[in-house]
Write a protein that holds these residues in place. Structure first.
Motif, PDB file in Angstrom:
ATOM      1  N   UNK A  44       0.826  -1.209   0.000  1.00  0.00           N
ATOM      2  CA  UNK A  44       0.000   0.000   0.000  1.00  0.00           C
ATOM      3  C   UNK A  44       0.859   1.257   0.000  1.00  0.00           C
ATOM      4  N   UNK A  45       1.883   1.265   0.857  1.00  0.00           N
ATOM      5  CA  UNK A  45       2.758   2.438   0.937  1.00  0.00           C
ATOM      6  C   UNK A  45       3.473   2.677  -0.384  1.00  0.00           C
ATOM      7  N   UNK A  46       3.955   1.606  -0.999  1.00  0.00           N
ATOM      8  CA  UNK A  46       4.631   1.749  -2.289  1.00  0.00           C
ATOM      9  C   UNK A  46       3.676   2.289  -3.348  1.00  0.00           C
ATOM     10  N   UNK A  47       2.447   1.768  -3.370  1.00  0.00           N
ATOM     11  CA  UNK A  47       1.468   2.250  -4.343  1.00  0.00           C
ATOM     12  C   UNK A  47       1.133   3.708  -4.103  1.00  0.00           C
ATOM     13  N   UNK A  48       1.056   4.135  -2.835  1.00  0.00           N
ATOM     14  CA  UNK A  48       0.850   5.558  -2.518  1.00  0.00           C
ATOM     15  C   UNK A  48       1.949   6.406  -3.141  1.00  0.00           C
ATOM     16  N   UNK A  49       3.196   5.986  -2.904  1.00  0.00           N
ATOM     17  CA  UNK A  49       4.348   6.733  -3.398  1.00  0.00           C
ATOM     18  C   UNK A  49       4.355   6.810  -4.915  1.00  0.00           C
ATOM     19  N   UNK A  50       4.151   5.671  -5.565  1.00  0.00           N
ATOM     20  CA  UNK A  50       4.213   5.623  -7.028  1.00  0.00           C
ATOM     21  C   UNK A  50       3.066   6.402  -7.671  1.00  0.00           C
ATOM     22  N   UNK A  51       1.904   6.370  -7.048  1.00  0.00           N
ATOM     23  CA  UNK A  51       0.742   7.043  -7.638  1.00  0.00           C
ATOM     24  C   UNK A  51       0.933   8.554  -7.703  1.00  0.00           C
ATOM     25  N   UNK A  52       1.553   9.121  -6.690  1.00  0.00           N
ATOM     26  CA  UNK A  52       1.684  10.576  -6.626  1.00  0.00           C
ATOM     27  C   UNK A  52       3.002  11.095  -7.199  1.00  0.00           C
ATOM     28  N   UNK A  53       3.878  10.187  -7.601  1.00  0.00           N
ATOM     29  CA  UNK A  53       5.188  10.585  -8.133  1.00  0.00           C
ATOM     30  C   UNK A  53       5.090  10.758  -9.650  1.00  0.00           C
TER      31      UNK A  53
END
Length: 357
Positions: A44-53
């Motif tokens: 989840x944390x990785x997907x958060x980071x990738x989505x907003x980058x």
């Protein structure tokens, strides 16, 4: 990341970036990357980071080790938590199912290489992805009826929308299928031979930052091939004929009437499963056909887990498969005719703490 030479960070989940590609690698190869609660949170944390980058155009998800992408969730934890009456099992499932729903609506291309064993929770991480790659070794299944459970992680959406009755067959028998059948059933999009996987990963790593989903689709297609023929092509008419009924008893009778080794094996396999699980699974699959979206099926599955954790077959199935490993579960009720409508209906009761909302 087994297909790329690149530095990643983490322990049970490795993450990083190469070019415009965000990387997620499940890293518990000793247990075929079975999911822990902490792994779900790290994804989840990785997907958060990738989505907003804005520098990330797409995400590639893989599993470390040679045995498989992901064999499922932490079944032993569910067993121990359920028996102890702790909230851990329900909270694990809540977080897992919410992640499954998020994958289904993720705004960037989410590419999964489904190498080796891809079962249970592994299907939840892959089946709802935008780009699903099967390989020579893909062995996909939802085997939950064999442990007193039902196909979850959004599988009641995927299975109920598979062509014809392929999903009904998969959900009730729990039989593993290879790459061609995974594509035929709508659980994978393309077959990429093992010899092409490294080159594919390298090309994905070189995608430009502004790439769109169609460009990723086209790139993957350059490495795809026709999968070796599976079982569904030769047995599709039989599966559609026998598994079209809305009762498990009628399906078994239809299989009995066939002069076919495939039908005989399917019937024999079903008769080893939990009678309660078979009836609950069929009811969930039929409900899935008229559901508007994945989230509706996930919410219904989550409600059904509350009853599952009160059901003796769940603990007996895990005992026989995981704890004692005697492969000889004693189901209760032991026969299909003893599983009345009231038993099935209890799995459809609303959850006191809904999954979404």
């Amino acid at each position: 990341m087994r297909y790329l030479t690149t530095d990643l960070t983490g322990e049970e989940v490795l993450t990083g970036q190469t070019g415009a590609l965000g990387l997620i690698a499940l890293n518990r190869p000793r247990v075929i990357n079975s999911l822990s609660r902490e792994m779900i949170r790290q994804i989840e944390t990785a997907l958060d980071t990738f989505e907003t980058d804005p520098s990330i155009a797409a995400v590639l998800v893989t599993g470390e080790g040679e045995r498989g992408f992901c064999a499922g969730g932490d079944i032993r934890m569910l067993y121990e938590s359920g028996r102890a009456g702790s909230p851990d099992a329900q909270e694990f499932l809540r977080e897992e199912y919410r992640l499954n729903g998020r994958i289904g609506r993720y705004p960037k291309p989410y590419v999964v290489i489904m190498d080796g064993i891809t079962m249970g929770g592994g299907v939840g991480l892959s089946g709802h992805a935008s780009h699903r790659i099967a390989t020579d070794t893909t062995k996909l299944a939802m085997p939950e009826t064999g442990i007193g459970f039902f196909p979850d992680v959004g599988a009641t959406w995927l299975l109920s929308h598979a062509p014809g009755e392929l999903g009904t067959y998969m959900g009730l028998t729990g039989e593993p299928i290879g790459p061609a059948d995974a594509i035929a059933a709508g659980f994978a999009d393309v077959f990429v031979p093992a010899a092409n996987l490294v080159s594919l990963a390298e090309r994905l790593a070189a995608i430009p930052a502004g790439v769109d989903a169609q460009a990723v689709t086209d790139l993957i297609a350059n490495f795809a091939a026709k999968a070796p023929e599976g079982q569904f092509a030769a047995n599709r008419a039989l599966i559609d004929r026998c598994f079209a009924f809305d009762s498990v008893e009628q399906i078994l009778a239809a299989l009995e009437a066939e002069d076919s080794d495939f039908a005989a094996k399917a019937k024999a396999t079903m008769l080893t499963k939990s009678p309660t699980s078979l009836k609950v699974t069929l009811a969930l699959l039929r409900a899935g056909r008229t559901s508007p979206d994945l989230e509706t099926c996930l919410a219904r599955e989550f409600s059904a887990t509350a009853q599952t954790l009160k059901t003796p077959d769940f603990y007996e199935g895990i005992r026989a498969a995981i704890i004692d490993k005697d492969r000889n579960p004693q189901w209760s009720p032991a026969t299909l005719d003893a599983v009345g409508p009231d038993i099935v209906e209890a799995f459809f009761a609303p959850h006191p703490q809904p999954l979404f909302g």
